[in-house]
Design an enzyme around this catalytic site. Sequence first.
Site, PDB file in Angstrom:
ATOM      1  N   HIS A 138      -1.137 -19.226  19.961  1.00  0.00           N
ATOM      2  CA  HIS A 138      -1.242 -18.060  20.845  1.00  0.00           C
ATOM      3  C   HIS A 138      -2.363 -18.258  21.864  1.00  0.00           C
ATOM      4  O   HIS A 138      -3.508 -17.861  21.629  1.00  0.00           O
ATOM      5  CB  HIS A 138      -1.533 -16.811  20.014  1.00  0.00           C
TER       6      HIS A 138
ATOM      7  N   HIS B 127       5.101  10.395  -7.662  1.00  0.00           N
ATOM      8  CA  HIS B 127       3.780  10.035  -8.161  1.00  0.00           C
ATOM      9  C   HIS B 127       3.831   9.066  -9.344  1.00  0.00           C
ATOM     10  O   HIS B 127       2.807   8.749  -9.917  1.00  0.00           O
ATOM     11  CB  HIS B 127       3.012  11.299  -8.574  1.00  0.00           C
TER      12      HIS B 127
END
Length: 683
Positions: A26, A487
Amino acid sequence: MNIDQLSIATIRTLVMDAIQQANSGHPGTPMGMAPVAYTLWQRFLRFDPADPIWPNRDRFVLSSGHASMLLYSLLFLTGVKAVDPDYEIPGAPSVTLDDIKRFRQPDSKCPGHPEYHMTSGVETTTGPLGQGLATSVGMAIAGRWLAERYNRPGFDLFNYDVYALGGDGCMMEGISNEAASLAGHLCLSNLCWIYDSNHITIEGNTALTFTDDVATRFIGYGWNVWHVGDANDLDRLAYAFELFKKTNDRPTLIIVNSHIGYGAPDKQDTSAAHGEPLGEDEIRKTKRFYGWPEDAKFLVPDEVLKNFADGIGARGAQGRTAWEAQVDLYKLQYPALAGEIEQMQRRELPAGWDKDLPTFPADANGLASRESSGKVLNAIAPNLPWLLGGAADLSPSTKTRLMFDGAGDFQADSYGGRNFHFGIREHAMGAIANGLALSKVRPFVSGFFIFTDYCRAPIRLAALMEIPVIYVWTHDSIGVGEDGPTHQPIEQLASFRAMPGMIVLRPGDANEVVEAWRLIMQFKHQPAMLVLSRQAQPTLDRTKYAPAAGVAKGAYILADAPDGKPDVLLLATGTELALCVDAYEQLTAQGIKARVVSMPSWELFEQQDQAYRDTVLPPQVRARVAVEEASTFGWAHYVGLDGAILGMTTFGASAPLKALLQKFAFTTDHVIAAAREQLAKAK
Ligand SMILES: Cc1ncc(C[n+]2csc(CCOP(=O)(O)OP(=O)(O)O)c2C)c(N)n1
Ligand SMILES: [Mg+2]
């Protein structure tokens, strides 16, 4: 070209050449941001390349991990030295020109993204966008805590600053917003983020996706915000850094407008400059634009090396040696505190850290492992001053609050506190824990096990970096009860068992909790998680059953057939251990030769030699039952193709615990029936 421009062009051309040679990487952001990184490193960063682990160094975090060549160029050009596993610095460079020429190749010190455990001078592993920014908050918090505990009149031992560089991606990620919010709340004026606003991401211009007013957002978080309109304006950049240094009541964000792929005639300001080599032809044209010899490759002018040596090198050496001289005097006046600083750097524990570890008496009712864990934590923390941590707004439930006198709360007006309040920001909490561990204090963080899904990325980075973060996860199964399936963790255990380097422990009673803590406290390079129950579990009678010290081996024989030759094995972790003990007692009374194996940690068990593993799980005993209130995934490895796994293959449900145990058949009768079935099949 003046020396500043020559140095910046050296960074830019090294970046282009390395990425072209690797045919991967990059280039655009390092090219655009080279002047910013140069100004910071050369004129401000208090960092000694000869000692990249000097405890009071300023930190530089490259949150845009894809721009790794920017960091590697700096590590090479400033001559950062390599630190060995014993924290010694024999003198070899961390990154050589050869490493840069072998960017992204096997064993190069320049892997695709910066990796903490591979390359000295890399302060944290980055790549998943946003992580570096959030991790830097942990480093800044550690700086404040260390200052509060160790600085004394005339001894400013800890006063380092933390700089982190991120781009559009880092700014978009939720984690950076959580972390910025907390950093603002905590008034961390030792923290400076640099936002590379180049308006380009992979898919194109940020007009596609990102039209926030970032400055206003950060002002709202309580930050100091500066704008530098041109990344090539070194004076404006220096001015912004000076303003950061002068600000002492809040963190600073410097927004820098830059041009991705700066100087590349056909690629500047386009996504094409983001993630692929520029191409030989474009590189030649770009070098021409910089006033660089077009055909030179990996060219490093001597005067550039000298420039860095005279700048950051000289300043860093001076700062570090002055600090060491201060520490020598400090040792005379404050030997105990100086000793702590020294031990902490080596991740050692103070003598007597474990002297108050409790032993829990046998108790048929017992207590939840979150409760016993809270007691153990509070027995360790007073004897280990740099053990710090907290929860994401759940410490009353996770029992992780440090209760002893003077433990205190970490807040903007009390930086010496040891109880952290992360707020409901699990993702940032995970990254901050990494930042704390990288600063050599010992962090623990906690929450409900289900919400590890909200902080998996930094947990994974802790494992990758090999840093000893401690996680205390409670509410570990359908045993949560009424809160229901949102949960109730199902697949989380299996997922962390699949994570390389992570030590997962699900203790089966209070004394296993003690042994689990005793063990993980000694880790220097491994993160570990305790997976603990909300509901009570019996404390086993250790005069009758084997000692809990077996936890250190990951799995051990808890109860055995009278002659030590079982016909059926019952394997369990956590709350299901008691169920298997019940079943074992009944089977034994019925004349069936059973064995209970407590298996709190698969990873630790796998580290034992074959002989031990075969002793615990004799290969010839094929009748096996595993019991765990979690996904069955993975248990086949221990019970075999024909073994029985009493586990979960669906989500849970909302109901009282007892009803759930019936509904999902976690009962003694079911374990016994499964054992009998196994025995019948084995015959
Ligand atoms: C969490 C995460 N999601 C996606 C990616 C893949 N990725 C790498 S760079 C990038 C674009 C980043 O844009 P920006 O931060 O503006 O960097 P620039 O293109 O300006 O270098 C993306 C999506 C990643 N590394 N991390
Ligand atoms: Mg960008």
